[in-house]
Design a protein around this motif. Structure first.
Motif, PDB file in Angstrom:
ATOM      1  N   ASN A  78      44.899  46.985  42.771  1.00 16.39           N
ATOM      2  CA  ASN A  78      45.075  45.569  43.089  1.00 16.39           C
ATOM      3  C   ASN A  78      43.947  45.015  43.950  1.00 16.39           C
TER       4      ASN A  78
ATOM      5  N   GLN B 274      40.762  45.575  43.705  1.00 12.25           N
ATOM      6  CA  GLN B 274      39.479  45.462  43.012  1.00 12.25           C
ATOM      7  C   GLN B 274      38.975  44.020  42.951  1.00 12.25           C
ATOM      8  N   ASN B 275      39.833  43.075  42.719  1.00 10.81           N
ATOM      9  CA  ASN B 275      39.411  41.679  42.600  1.00 10.81           C
ATOM     10  C   ASN B 275      39.567  40.900  43.906  1.00 10.81           C
ATOM     11  N   ILE B 276      39.949  41.581  44.978  1.00  8.77           N
ATOM     12  CA  ILE B 276      40.162  40.917  46.262  1.00  8.77           C
ATOM     13  C   ILE B 276      39.049  41.230  47.255  1.00  8.77           C
TER      14      ILE B 276
ATOM     15  N   GLU C 227      32.534  43.344  46.432  1.00  7.86           N
ATOM     16  CA  GLU C 227      32.082  44.412  45.526  1.00  7.86           C
ATOM     17  C   GLU C 227      31.559  45.631  46.293  1.00  7.86           C
TER      18      GLU C 227
ATOM     19  N   TRP D 111      34.503  47.581  47.463  1.00 10.22           N
ATOM     20  CA  TRP D 111      35.128  48.264  46.329  1.00 10.22           C
ATOM     21  C   TRP D 111      34.315  49.496  45.929  1.00 10.22           C
ATOM     22  N   ASN D 112      32.989  49.348  45.865  1.00  5.23           N
ATOM     23  CA  ASN D 112      32.137  50.481  45.483  1.00  5.23           C
ATOM     24  C   ASN D 112      32.264  51.628  46.483  1.00  5.23           C
TER      25      ASN D 112
END
Length: 66
Positions: A35, A37-39, A42, A45-46
């Motif tokens: 969930n 990933q789009n919040i 980047e 996330w990486n």
């Protein structure tokens, strides 16, 4: 090979119990939930794709670990 010389392999995914807070990850060793990933940004996330900090505690009486 007799039983005392056998190597017994265990699946880490079945015993990892430290540092993995979410079960619903894109890949098993991800540190954030799918969930997020789009919040999160980047770059965050990486970085969450690195498994650093995921561990399993265990006890053994063996003289070798492979």
């Amino acid at each position: 090979m007799n039983e005392s010389n056998m190597i017994i392999w265990h699946d880490f995914q079945e015993c990892a119990d430290r540092g993995k807070e979410w079960k619903n990850t894109v890949k098993y060793f991800d540190r954030l939930s799918a969930n997020a990933q789009n919040i999160v940004p980047e770059k965050v996330w990486n970085l969450s794709r690195y498994a650093t900090g995921i561990a399993s505690l265990f006890e053994s009486n063996t003289s070798e670990i492979h």
